[in-house]
Scaffold this motif. Sequence first.
Motif, PDB file in Angstrom:
ATOM      1  N   LYS A   3      18.692  26.084  19.235  1.00 26.65           N
ATOM      2  CA  LYS A   3      19.823  26.571  18.431  1.00 26.65           C
ATOM      3  C   LYS A   3      21.022  25.647  18.597  1.00 26.65           C
ATOM      4  O   LYS A   3      21.686  25.284  17.615  1.00 26.65           O
ATOM      5  N   TYR A   4      21.310  25.268  19.816  1.00 26.07           N
ATOM      6  CA  TYR A   4      22.430  24.376  20.091  1.00 26.07           C
ATOM      7  C   TYR A   4      22.224  23.035  19.382  1.00 26.07           C
ATOM      8  O   TYR A   4      23.132  22.500  18.738  1.00 26.07           O
ATOM      9  N   LEU A   5      21.006  22.488  19.486  1.00 23.05           N
ATOM     10  CA  LEU A   5      20.722  21.189  18.868  1.00 23.05           C
ATOM     11  C   LEU A   5      20.825  21.252  17.346  1.00 23.05           C
ATOM     12  O   LEU A   5      21.396  20.355  16.719  1.00 23.05           O
ATOM     13  N   THR A   6      20.261  22.298  16.725  1.00 26.93           N
ATOM     14  CA  THR A   6      20.325  22.372  15.262  1.00 26.93           C
ATOM     15  C   THR A   6      21.772  22.530  14.783  1.00 26.93           C
ATOM     16  O   THR A   6      22.146  21.939  13.766  1.00 26.93           O
ATOM     17  N   ASP A   7      22.559  23.309  15.491  1.00 24.92           N
ATOM     18  CA  ASP A   7      23.971  23.448  15.104  1.00 24.92           C
ATOM     19  C   ASP A   7      24.659  22.086  15.107  1.00 24.92           C
ATOM     20  O   ASP A   7      25.397  21.742  14.175  1.00 24.92           O
ATOM     21  N   ASN A   8      24.438  21.316  16.146  1.00 26.62           N
ATOM     22  CA  ASN A   8      25.123  20.039  16.263  1.00 26.62           C
ATOM     23  C   ASN A   8      24.500  18.955  15.390  1.00 26.62           C
ATOM     24  O   ASN A   8      25.208  18.080  14.892  1.00 26.62           O
ATOM     25  N   PHE A   9      23.181  18.989  15.182  1.00 23.35           N
ATOM     26  CA  PHE A   9      22.568  18.026  14.253  1.00 23.35           C
ATOM     27  C   PHE A   9      23.036  18.291  12.822  1.00 23.35           C
ATOM     28  O   PHE A   9      23.168  17.357  12.036  1.00 23.35           O
TER      29      PHE A   9
END
Length: 110
Positions: free
Chosen positions: A37-43
């Motif tokens: 979730k953290y990675l998709t938000d930032n990507f």
Amino acid sequence: MPNQNQIANPQSGQLPQVKGPQMNDRDYLNDCLATCKYLTDNFNIAVREASHQQLYDDMVQILNETHQSARDAFNLMFQKGWYKLEAAEQQQLQQAYQQFSGYSTQFPYH
């Protein structure tokens, strides 16, 4: 006593009744899902702001793979009964419907 508004599968076994300091399978999957979730938000932010086409293409591919990883982790957690959803009340559904139906009058095309 189970909550009547929860949508969940029964928990599969293999988890200790008393949680100790060590991570178990549910903890690892929960950490995996939180990281995805953290990675998709930032990507999402990085993709929107990429100025170089090849960099954009590469990050979109990574974003899609990360979304799929999050989906796989969610499905596995839900299947094992480790991820619960709260069912909305009929009144909440009606209020949301009315709110967003009202927004449609603001669209330039109907």
